[in-house]
Design a protein around this motif. Structure first.
Motif, mmCIF file in Angstrom:
data_model
loop_
_atom_site.group_PDB
_atom_site.id
_atom_site.type_symbol
_atom_site.label_atom_id
_atom_site.label_comp_id
_atom_site.label_asym_id
_atom_site.label_seq_id
_atom_site.Cartn_x
_atom_site.Cartn_y
_atom_site.Cartn_z
ATOM 1 N N ARG A 25 0.842 -1.191 0.000
ATOM 2 C CA ARG A 25 0.000 0.000 0.000
ATOM 3 C C ARG A 25 0.875 1.237 0.000
ATOM 4 N NH1 ARG A 25 -4.139 -1.279 5.009
ATOM 5 N NH2 ARG A 25 -4.999 -3.221 4.161
ATOM 6 N N SER A 27 1.065 5.047 1.331
ATOM 7 C CA SER A 27 0.471 5.994 2.249
ATOM 8 C C SER A 27 0.858 7.366 1.730
ATOM 9 C CB SER A 27 1.025 5.739 3.650
ATOM 10 O OG SER A 27 0.699 6.786 4.506
ATOM 11 N N GLY A 28 -0.086 8.068 1.116
ATOM 12 C CA GLY A 28 0.247 9.316 0.436
ATOM 13 C C GLY A 28 0.843 9.016 -0.932
ATOM 14 N N GLN A 29 1.739 9.890 -1.399
ATOM 15 C CA GLN A 29 2.283 9.791 -2.752
ATOM 16 C C GLN A 29 3.358 8.726 -2.871
ATOM 17 O OE1 GLN A 29 1.334 11.807 -5.509
ATOM 18 N NE2 GLN A 29 -0.343 12.077 -4.044
ATOM 19 N N GLU A 30 4.096 8.497 -1.799
ATOM 20 C CA GLU A 30 5.365 7.807 -1.975
ATOM 21 C C GLU A 30 5.726 6.827 -0.860
ATOM 22 O OE1 GLU A 30 8.671 10.499 -3.438
ATOM 23 O OE2 GLU A 30 9.702 9.521 -1.777
ATOM 24 N N ALA A 31 5.102 6.950 0.315
ATOM 25 C CA ALA A 31 5.513 6.128 1.459
ATOM 26 C C ALA A 31 4.875 4.743 1.350
ATOM 27 C CB ALA A 31 5.119 6.802 2.768
#
Lengths: 72, 467
Positions: A25, A27-31
């Motif tokens: 998954r 989390s946000g754009q990149e994490a």
């Protein structure tokens, strides 16, 4: 099965999320977050995700848990 | 037989039938064991770990595990190969007898070695008041048991969570709390979150990030005491300004302590900052002389780093554990000139509040910072750290693709401010002070004294500091 993602290497391309969305998954754009010990039924998805990773950051267990399946 | 042939025969014999003991059964210990076998070591291999679990990965604990998505026992590390080791798990090493070449275990057993790898890592610093730390609801997070216990309490919808300390772990815990919809207060002694690792300029951005996500962030304050109810459950914290915070879960994220106590009396150069070693992982003894049979890797190791004026650096990073272990393992079964150096450009990551924070190099080594790409307002940027006109580190918020560019500049001792990457440049790219706090000195470090008059008797020893 067991995996680990080298998150120093990961650049958040998200191919793994697309190919194995139950395991990876964003989390946000990149994490990236992920399930490190997914169910065996996810194996095909995870192997495809590992193969597709542009920076080859996904490390798969090479023993398939044979040694680690019992407490060492 | 010629001398070189004799030495080569000794190496062959050690690889075939030597005894190697690894103390520490986490990431570094596991990867070292695998690397030893990969290098052709077929002798006896013993891995000692104080936790009863096979090696598991820790970074997910403060993120997906706390959130409740991944079970705490689901971070077992993948294996790269068979290691055919004797695993002594759930029993701590309590002492090292270098004269007899034995590791002493908590159960009284002594395990002999020819070569030893120390990878005992760090542990979470506990809340300093033991009675308050023992209150129900007060947590630290380092092990999978810690994570499981805290996750359970977060899932029970506490009225408020108090996080003490806004380093990476504390900030990640606060982020998870907000994702779970829990009210959270973060108390940080410094001027902003992450200041120790990234400096005050970035810290201010992290502070705004937290507040935008609904964190009640209080900087420049400490927690004076924790108070419990009659049932022994924490209910309130008193802050250094006299105010109080009602909370029924408290997470003390006060940094880490290196696991070196078991080395006391072993005559190794261990202490508050870790166990000193050369860049090949060979431990130093107390006199600063490199040892032949003791190696060190992972969080507990500190070695001189070529890129940072040969200063001793302890790098508590994931890649340092992996690569340091591989280098130490290689050198344990080789001789000069086959020694390999551990020349890692350190890097780390932290996912929090939907932002991927990544870094390369050693930011606190710099004293200036310049924003080089992206937009701070959009929290999507890269910035470089410099010292005396050269680039020493870089940080990225949701800009991880660019770190390689900065990493190459750092490795080449490139100029600061760095040449613009030619894309996505911010309007204002003037260097400014990076605002790192002064490095604190450890309070309880022992004195090191020299004893003996005759040159052959001269030696160093640790003495408890006199009051």
């Amino acid at each position: 099965m067991r995996i680990v993602v080298d998150l120093n290497r990961c650049q958040g391309y998200g191919q793994c999320v697309y190919l194995a969305h139950e395991v990876f998954r964003l989390s946000g754009q990149e994490a990236l977050t992920y399930e490190p010990n997914p169910d065996e039924e996810q194996r095909l998805h995870v192997e495809r995700a590992a193969a597709a990773c542009p920076v080859q950051a996904i490390v798969l267990d090479r023993l398939d848990g044979t040694e680690g399946s019992t407490t060492p | 037989m010629t001398l070189p042939a004799t030495v080569a025969e000794l190496v062959r014999e050690f690889r075939a039938s030597g005894r190697i003991v690894i103390v520490g059964a986490s990431l570094a210990g596991l990867r070292a064991a695998e690397a030893l076998r990969e290098a052709g070591f077929t002798g006896s291999l013993t891995v000692i770990g104080d936790e009863p679990y096979e090696p598991y990965d820790r970074p997910p604990l403060s993120k997906q595990v706390l959130k409740g998505w991944v079970a705490a026992d689901h971070t077992k590390l993948p294996r790269m190969r068979e290691v055919d080791a004797e695993w002594r798990l759930g029993v701590a090493a309590t002492g090292l007898d270098r004269a007899a070449k034995q590791v002493c275990l908590a159960d009284g057993e002594r395990v002999p070695y020819d070569r030893l790898l120390i990878a005992t890592g760090t542990r979470a610093r506990q809340w300093p008041n033991a009675a308050e730390a023992a209150l129900h609801g007060v947590h630290t997070i380092r092990s999978r048991e810690d994570a499981a216990a805290l996750q359970k309490e977060l899932a029970a919808s506490p009225s408020r969570v108090l996080v003490i300390g806004a380093g990476f772990i504390g900030s990640e815990v606060a982020s998870v709390c907000r994702e779970l919809g829990l009210p959270v207060t973060v108390v940080e002694r410094g001027a902003a979150p992450l200041v120790g690792a990234l400096g005050g300029v970035i810290g201010e951005i992290a502070a705004q990030l937290q507040r935008d996500h609904g964190v009640d962030l209080r900087c420049g304050l400490g927690v004076s005491s924790l108070e419990g109810d009659s049932g022994g459950h924490v209910r309130q914290a008193r802050l250094s300004d006299g105010s109080t915070v009602d909370a029924d879960v408290v997470v003390a994220s006060l940094g880490s302590i290196r696991n070196v106590e078991w080395l006391e009396g072993s005559g190794l150069a261990s202490g508050f900052w870790g166990l000193g070693c050369d860049a090949g992982g060979r431990a130093f003894d107390i006199n600063g002389v490199v040892t032949d049979s003791v190696y060190v890797a992972g969080d507990v190791a500190r070695a001189p780093h070529v890129l940072y004026e040969y200063q001793f650096l302890a790098m508590e990073h994931w890649d340092n554990a992996v690569l340091g272990a591989e280098v130490a393992a290689h050198n344990m079964v080789n001789l000069e000139p086959r020694y390999r150096p551990h020349l890692l450009l350190p890097g780390f990551w932290s996912g929090q509040f939907g932002v991927n924070i990544k870094s390369v190099g050693v930011p606190p080594f710099g004293d200036e910072i310049v924003f080089t790409q992206g937009s701070v307002a959009e929290r999507r940027f890269a910035a470089a750290y410099g010292r005396r006109g050269r680039i020493v580190a870089a940080v990225a918020f949701d800009h991880g693709k660019w770190l390689e560019y900065y990493g190459q500049l750092i490795e080449r001792s490139g100029p600061f401010p760095p040449p613009p990457p030619g894309w996505d440049q911010p309007s204002d790219s003037k260097p400014m002070p990076a605002e790192f706090p002064a490095r604190g000195a450890p309070g309880a470090a022992p004195d090191v004294v020299l004893t003996g008059h005759d040159p052959s008797e001269r030696t160093a020893e640790f003495r408890p500091r006199r009051r």
